[in-house]
Write a protein that holds these residues in place. Structure first.
Motif, PDB file in Angstrom:
ATOM      1  N   PHE A 198    -107.098  57.765 -40.484  1.00 45.15           N
ATOM      2  CA  PHE A 198    -107.303  56.652 -41.404  1.00 45.15           C
ATOM      3  C   PHE A 198    -107.593  57.147 -42.818  1.00 45.15           C
ATOM      4  O   PHE A 198    -108.292  58.143 -43.005  1.00 45.15           O
ATOM      5  CB  PHE A 198    -108.422  55.744 -40.894  1.00 45.15           C
ATOM      6  CG  PHE A 198    -108.057  55.067 -39.594  1.00 45.15           C
ATOM      7  CD1 PHE A 198    -107.246  53.949 -39.592  1.00 45.15           C
ATOM      8  CD2 PHE A 198    -108.487  55.586 -38.389  1.00 45.15           C
ATOM      9  CE1 PHE A 198    -106.882  53.344 -38.404  1.00 45.15           C
ATOM     10  CE2 PHE A 198    -108.128  54.991 -37.196  1.00 45.15           C
ATOM     11  CZ  PHE A 198    -107.315  53.859 -37.198  1.00 45.15           C
ATOM     12  N   TYR A 199    -107.063  56.415 -43.766  1.00 45.88           N
ATOM     13  CA  TYR A 199    -107.220  56.816 -45.165  1.00 45.88           C
ATOM     14  C   TYR A 199    -107.231  55.563 -46.030  1.00 45.88           C
ATOM     15  O   TYR A 199    -106.415  54.653 -45.852  1.00 45.88           O
ATOM     16  CB  TYR A 199    -106.061  57.732 -45.589  1.00 45.88           C
ATOM     17  CG  TYR A 199    -106.279  58.390 -46.926  1.00 45.88           C
ATOM     18  CD1 TYR A 199    -107.060  59.538 -47.044  1.00 45.88           C
ATOM     19  CD2 TYR A 199    -105.730  57.841 -48.084  1.00 45.88           C
ATOM     20  CE1 TYR A 199    -107.286  60.122 -48.282  1.00 45.88           C
ATOM     21  CE2 TYR A 199    -105.951  58.423 -49.323  1.00 45.88           C
ATOM     22  CZ  TYR A 199    -106.734  59.561 -49.416  1.00 45.88           C
ATOM     23  OH  TYR A 199    -106.965  60.137 -50.640  1.00 45.88           O
ATOM     24  N   ARG A 200    -108.157  55.518 -46.976  1.00 49.33           N
ATOM     25  CA  ARG A 200    -108.224  54.386 -47.891  1.00 49.33           C
ATOM     26  C   ARG A 200    -107.254  54.608 -49.037  1.00 49.33           C
ATOM     27  O   ARG A 200    -107.314  55.631 -49.724  1.00 49.33           O
ATOM     28  CB  ARG A 200    -109.645  54.215 -48.429  1.00 49.33           C
ATOM     29  CG  ARG A 200    -109.832  52.904 -49.194  1.00 49.33           C
ATOM     30  CD  ARG A 200    -111.288  52.581 -49.343  1.00 49.33           C
ATOM     31  NE  ARG A 200    -111.491  51.285 -49.989  1.00 49.33           N
ATOM     32  CZ  ARG A 200    -112.665  50.679 -50.085  1.00 49.33           C
ATOM     33  NH1 ARG A 200    -113.745  51.264 -49.571  1.00 49.33           N
ATOM     34  NH2 ARG A 200    -112.780  49.520 -50.685  1.00 49.33           N
ATOM     35  N   VAL A 201    -106.369  53.642 -49.249  1.00 49.17           N
ATOM     36  CA  VAL A 201    -105.335  53.790 -50.272  1.00 49.17           C
ATOM     37  C   VAL A 201    -105.493  52.782 -51.403  1.00 49.17           C
ATOM     38  O   VAL A 201    -104.746  52.817 -52.387  1.00 49.17           O
ATOM     39  CB  VAL A 201    -103.924  53.651 -49.668  1.00 49.17           C
ATOM     40  CG1 VAL A 201    -103.655  54.765 -48.668  1.00 49.17           C
ATOM     41  CG2 VAL A 201    -103.742  52.276 -49.019  1.00 49.17           C
ATOM     42  N   HIS A 202    -106.454  51.885 -51.259  1.00 47.05           N
ATOM     43  CA  HIS A 202    -106.626  50.814 -52.249  1.00 47.05           C
ATOM     44  C   HIS A 202    -108.021  50.240 -52.045  1.00 47.05           C
ATOM     45  O   HIS A 202    -108.615  50.394 -50.966  1.00 47.05           O
ATOM     46  CB  HIS A 202    -105.551  49.732 -52.019  1.00 47.05           C
ATOM     47  CG  HIS A 202    -105.481  48.678 -53.080  1.00 47.05           C
ATOM     48  ND1 HIS A 202    -106.279  47.556 -53.061  1.00 47.05           N
ATOM     49  CD2 HIS A 202    -104.691  48.561 -54.183  1.00 47.05           C
ATOM     50  CE1 HIS A 202    -105.991  46.797 -54.101  1.00 47.05           C
ATOM     51  NE2 HIS A 202    -105.024  47.387 -54.805  1.00 47.05           N
ATOM     52  N   LYS A 203    -108.575  49.589 -53.043  1.00 41.88           N
ATOM     53  CA  LYS A 203    -109.903  49.003 -52.885  1.00 41.88           C
ATOM     54  C   LYS A 203    -109.938  47.963 -51.765  1.00 41.88           C
ATOM     55  O   LYS A 203    -110.998  47.660 -51.215  1.00 41.88           O
ATOM     56  CB  LYS A 203    -110.379  48.374 -54.192  1.00 41.88           C
ATOM     57  CG  LYS A 203    -109.557  47.186 -54.650  1.00 41.88           C
ATOM     58  CD  LYS A 203    -110.092  46.616 -55.966  1.00 41.88           C
ATOM     59  CE  LYS A 203    -109.277  45.411 -56.407  1.00 41.88           C
ATOM     60  NZ  LYS A 203    -109.782  44.835 -57.676  1.00 41.88           N
ATOM     61  N   SER A 204    -108.762  47.452 -51.385  1.00 33.48           N
ATOM     62  CA  SER A 204    -108.698  46.415 -50.350  1.00 33.48           C
ATOM     63  C   SER A 204    -108.003  46.859 -49.067  1.00 33.48           C
ATOM     64  O   SER A 204    -107.873  46.051 -48.142  1.00 33.48           O
ATOM     65  CB  SER A 204    -107.969  45.176 -50.896  1.00 33.48           C
ATOM     66  OG  SER A 204    -108.641  44.642 -52.006  1.00 33.48           O
ATOM     67  N   TYR A 205    -107.558  48.135 -48.995  1.00 32.06           N
ATOM     68  CA  TYR A 205    -106.785  48.544 -47.821  1.00 32.06           C
ATOM     69  C   TYR A 205    -107.184  49.931 -47.308  1.00 32.06           C
ATOM     70  O   TYR A 205    -107.382  50.864 -48.090  1.00 32.06           O
ATOM     71  CB  TYR A 205    -105.283  48.583 -48.132  1.00 32.06           C
ATOM     72  CG  TYR A 205    -104.661  47.230 -48.337  1.00 32.06           C
ATOM     73  CD1 TYR A 205    -104.262  46.450 -47.254  1.00 32.06           C
ATOM     74  CD2 TYR A 205    -104.474  46.727 -49.621  1.00 32.06           C
ATOM     75  CE1 TYR A 205    -103.671  45.209 -47.440  1.00 32.06           C
ATOM     76  CE2 TYR A 205    -103.903  45.484 -49.821  1.00 32.06           C
ATOM     77  CZ  TYR A 205    -103.504  44.719 -48.725  1.00 32.06           C
ATOM     78  OH  TYR A 205    -102.934  43.490 -48.912  1.00 32.06           O
TER      79      TYR A 205
END
Length: 247
Positions: A198-205
């Protein structure tokens, strides 16, 4: 061994914590109670080194119990309400776990407690290495998220998660055949999820890198969903993509 007690008015929460405690070689389960008053008696009797303490309880709140405990034991707060985190840390708690509690997040918290309660001995006093050192079990490949009612929890396998979208104090977990909405912030969920995949790619995703079909410019695609790559996260994301390509 670190002796642990669980104080929670929800039996399910104590049962889950008991199961987690019994998996860890350096922890010992010393009891659970729904009564804050009984818990204070156990602390006074020196029956616990570490207390897993719920905040919302009858008779006394967890924060009131925390104040009454003083420095007699270490405390890890457990709650479904993130707004109490700051006040908890002001009372020098070891950690603050948001329900539903994932095992890897639990493990991180108890390792903090072990550092405080069982400091590493100096080289001069270290015992000879044992022939068989118990290993910490691997984290499970799933987590539980809170459902629409108070005592309902849903098991979500990490391998089934395509991506996660944050909606203020809620998140939507997108699975191959359904969408699960749960009361939790994206930031708190990010701490529970294994990285990778898992990786955060956006403030909302948050996305599962294993589920990405295509990356085109500053947009990635998972199945038929297009997800923007935020400017803050682009460098780290494309570095991860390059490592995957080389690996």
């Amino acid at each position: 061994m670190i002796r642990c007690i669980c104080v929670d008015d929800e039996a399910y929460a104590s049962t889950l914590l008991k199961a987690y405690i019994e998996k860890i070689p350096f922890l010992e389960f010393a009891g659970s109670t729904t009564s804050p008053i009984e818990a204070l008696g156990w602390v006074a009797e020196n029956r616990a080194d570490l207390v897993f303490l719920d905040i919302q309880m009858p008779e006394l709140t967890g924060l009131q119990v925390l104040k009454l405990c003083g420095n007699k034991c270490k405390v890890i707060l457990t709650t479904a309400y993130p707004e109490y985190a700051l006040e908890g840390y002001e009372h020098d708690v070891v950690d603050y776990l948001l329900k539903p509690i994932a095992f890897d997040r639990f493990l991180k918290a108890v390792q903090k407690a072990q550092t405080l309660l069982q400091p590493t001995p100096t080289v001069a006093s270290m015992p000879a290495p044992s022939a068989a050192v118990p290993s910490v079990p691997a984290p499970p490949e799933y987590m539980f998220v809170k459902g629409e009612s108070k005592n309902k929890f849903l098991r979500i396998n990490y391998a089934d998660i395509l991506f996660i979208e944050g909606l203020k104090n809620y998140v939507s977990l997108y699975l191959p055949k359904q969408r699960v909405v749960t009361y939790q912030t994206l930031r708190d969920l990010e701490e529970q999820l294994p990285q990778p995949p898992f990786y955060r790619v956006h403030k909302s995703y948050i996305i599962s890198i294993d589920k990405v079909n295509m990356v085109d410019g500053h947009t990635l695609y998972i199945q038929d969903k297009s997800i923007p790559i935020g400017e803050t996260y682009r460098e780290g994301f494309f570095k991860l993509i390059r490592e995957k390509e080389q690996g």
